[in-house]
Design an enzyme around this catalytic site. Structure first.
Site, PDB file in Angstrom:
ATOM      1  N   CYS A   2       0.921  -1.061   0.211  1.00 28.97           N
ATOM      2  CA  CYS A   2       0.026   0.067  -0.050  1.00 28.97           C
ATOM      3  C   CYS A   2       0.676   1.245  -0.074  1.00 28.97           C
ATOM      4  O   CYS A   2       2.041   1.207   0.026  1.00 28.97           O
ATOM      5  CB  CYS A   2      -0.904   0.019   1.115  1.00 28.97           C
ATOM      6  SG  CYS A   2      -1.862  -1.473   1.362  1.00 28.97           S
ATOM      7  N   GLY A  74       2.324  -2.792   4.204  1.00 29.02           N
ATOM      8  CA  GLY A  74       3.322  -4.260   4.496  1.00 29.02           C
ATOM      9  C   GLY A  74       2.573  -5.268   4.689  1.00 29.02           C
ATOM     10  O   GLY A  74       1.313  -5.477   4.435  1.00 29.02           O
ATOM     11  N   GLU A  75       3.342  -6.345   5.097  1.00 29.30           N
ATOM     12  CA  GLU A  75       2.803  -7.706   5.350  1.00 29.30           C
ATOM     13  C   GLU A  75       3.451  -8.050   7.019  1.00 29.30           C
ATOM     14  O   GLU A  75       4.341  -8.073   7.126  1.00 29.30           O
ATOM     15  CB  GLU A  75       2.930  -8.828   4.196  1.00 29.30           C
ATOM     16  CG  GLU A  75       2.419  -8.526   2.969  1.00 29.30           C
ATOM     17  CD  GLU A  75       0.993  -8.662   3.012  1.00 29.30           C
ATOM     18  OE1 GLU A  75       0.534  -9.288   3.854  1.00 29.30           O
ATOM     19  OE2 GLU A  75       0.056  -8.223   2.044  1.00 29.30           O
TER      20      GLU A  75
END
Length: 611
Positions: A2, A74-75
């Site tokens: 994002c 992020g993840e």
């Protein structure tokens, strides 16, 4: 992934500046074209651009709970571990998104929550009750986060362009910014944003902004200690940590694949992913590679690039039965995308190494939205020549910048008097060397190597991670890098050199860890860097571009460089550069393209030089 941005100012009604927040947010649309979200209250505005990878409905942002608001890029790879811990404490969840887990972990555990996260992330959390903004960034800096203290407030964004989109911010280069570009480029000092007063939240740091102002603190660093494990035990732990890192990063609600160059790093990820997914999905793993038109004809073997990738990719595809996509890039497109690459970086970059990756991600995005990639292995296991060349270990300065004299020599007279490029680079080098966490009792050689690894972790690796983030996000595509997993990095940091080079091979311990996982031809292949074109057509394109710049009386490049010396460089009459401008391969057309990118950047961004 994002794009996030925001503006906080305790002396202004930011809620009335919705148009401004929208402008900053739309500058990041390429990072997240799937959804746009905003949050506004009296002193703060958030904007979010979303690329949907996990939980389309449950991961909408900005996300609010109680008095807290989150925007996140992020993840998390340990989402379920954290969720389970929070459930035990009585928390309930309305989605399976990592966004909700991240927000509630902050509410539950405060600032210390970030130490529990495993992933790649940059995020902001607003506490409306405390009137406090929290910013956090992952340990290795995989995800970017820039900020600017602005008047009585703070601006932040995933990319510099979001901050520059604010109507009251102008792109200005002062002496330090010029030194960053010409002494260190395309790398830059950790925490520096090149433009005047624009900074970067350093990897492994958090920031707090409230009515008392802005402050940061470091929450993570590698820790030096004696390595106790045998070669066999070390290989087993490396294997287990790498498998765990890859498998954690295979979580996605959208199609996923791997980049595959046929080198040991990308091949390891592909092999582990294939073994893990074969019982969990019907279709074969999709793999992706890039080459250049007529590279078979024009490829030039060198000590840095001993062979081409093609045959090794074939061996991997055959061994693991992947659904492979091989993209061949033409030289016209490679040259055309050089300017797009600058816009996505907001800075001049690594020339065609950037533009080719941008195109590669664009092609891959047509098949999958997420891919795992092999970056960071060479930095943590010591795969580059400068880890074992005595002159590099003993010299004072960055081993990937051996062109300081040439860089200084290209400056126009006035600039040459004001800028000391070699001195600037040397000061930055020493600042990083001095913060290296050393181990008492190590001899001089071990200390020098530990410093070299730290230098790579904070300089060379971030340059490649910047490139990977900006070019992949420029294609609205998510690239994951399992070798940057902090648990793997922490363990490998303390492995002695004689074990890292087990069998007298570069990255020997990694190769031993992958025995019985990879075919021997791939396992013992000599390192070969990201491929570049050797085609004369590309050289002609960039030479013509530079000729046009040389013939432009208003060219911005010559505000800084000497026009006649650059002309000599193009004509190969002078400045015979024996060493690459940067890294291992940045000579000839790559250097001309980089200088042309600088001219484009100065003009496109309408940059004011103020020294």
């Amino acid at each position: 992934m994002c794009g996030i941005t925001g503006w906080i100012d305790f002396t202004r009604n930011v809620e009335q500046e919705k148009k401004q927040i929208k402008q900053m947010t739309e500058a990041l649309k390429h990072r997240g074209p799937d959804a746009t979200g905003y949050y506004n209250e009296t002193h703060i505005g958030f904007g979010h651009q979303r690329l949907i990878v996990v939980d389309p409905a449950g991961g909408k942002q900005p996300m609010q709970h109680q008095q807290y608001v989150l925007v996140y890029n992020g993840e998390l790879y340990n989402t379920e571990d954290i969720r389970k811990a929070l459930v035990k404490e009585g928390w309930q969840f309305n989605s399976h998104s990592d966004t909700e887990v991240l927000l509630k972990s902050y509410i539950a555990w405060g600032e210390k929550h970030i130490e529990k996260l495993n992933g790649i992330f940059a995020y902001a959390i607003w506490d409306a009750q405390k009137q406090q903004l929290f910013l956090g960034r992952d340990r290795l800096g995989v995800k970017p986060l820039f900020f600017k203290e602005h008047q009585d407030g703070l601006l932040f964004g995933s990319e510099i362009k979001a901050i520059l989109a604010h109507n009251e911010v102008n792109p200005v280069l002062k002496e330090e910014g010029l030194s960053e570009i010409f002494a260190l480029g395309p790398s830059r000092t950790p925490g520096h944003g090149v433009f005047d007063q624009i900074n970067e939240l350093r990897a492994g740091h958090v920031g707090l902004f409230d009515r008392d102002g802005w402050k940061t603190r470091r929450y993570w660093n590698v820790e030096s200690k004696t390595h106790q494990d045998s070669v066999e035990e070390t290989a087993e732990k490396v294997r287990a940590l790498l498998i765990d890192a890859v498998e954690r990063q295979l979580v996605s609600d959208v199609p996923l694949g791997t980049f595959l160059s046929g080198g040991v790093d990308s091949s390891a990820i592909t092999a582990i992913a294939t073994n893990y997914l074969k019982n969990n999905q019907k279709d074969a793993l999709q793999t992706f590679s890039i080459d250049y038109e007529e590279n078979d004809k024009y490829f030039k073997k060198s000590s840095f690039q001993p062979n081409q990738d093609k045959e090794f990719i074939k061996k991997m595809v055959s061994a693991f039965d992947t659904q492979h996509h091989s993209f061949v890039m033409d030289n016209h497109t490679l040259a055309e995308l050089l300017t797009d690459a600058v816009r996505y970086r907001d800075l001049p970059g690594m020339a065609d190494v950037d533009s080719s990756l941008l195109w590669f991600c664009q092609q891959t995005k047509q098949q999958v939205t997420v891919a795992l990639s092999g970056e960071c292995a060479d930095e943590i296991f010591g795969g580059y020549p400068w880890f074992y060349r005595e002159d590099d270990l003993n010299r004072e300065g960055f081993p990937w910048i051996r062109s300081s004299e040439v860089r200084q020599g290209l400056l126009r007279g006035e600039m040459s008097k004001k800028l000391d490029l070699a001195g600037y680079a040397k000061n930055r080098y020493h600042a990083t060397i001095q913060e290296t966490p050393l181990l008492d009792g190590e001899d001089a050689a071990a200390t020098a190597r530990r410093q070299m690894f730290y230098l790579n972790m904070h300089w060379f690796m971030p340059t490649l991670l910047d490139r990977k983030d900006r070019m992949s996000m420029g294609a609205s595509f998510e690239a994951r890098v399992p070798f940057s997993d902090h648990l793997l990095v922490e363990y490998v940091w303390n492995i002695p050199w004689e074990i890292k080079t087990h069998g007298n091979r570069e990255k020997g311990i990694l190769r031993k860890a992958l025995e019985d996982i990879l075919p021997n031809e791939v396992l013992y292949r000599k390192k070969s860097p990201y491929p570049k074109t050797h085609h004369p057509v590309y050289t002609r394109f960039v030479t013509e571009w530079m000729d046009n710049i040389l013939n432009d009386k208003d060219a911005r490049l010559f505000d800084i460089l000497d026009r006649s010396l650059v002309r000599d460089l193009v004509n190969q009459k002078a400045a015979n550069i024996q060493n690459p401008w940067f890294g291992q391969l940045m000579t000839g057309p790559q250097l001309l393209a980089h200088l042309a990118q600088i001219d484009y950047w100065l003009k496109e961004y309408n940059i004011k030089i103020d020294i």
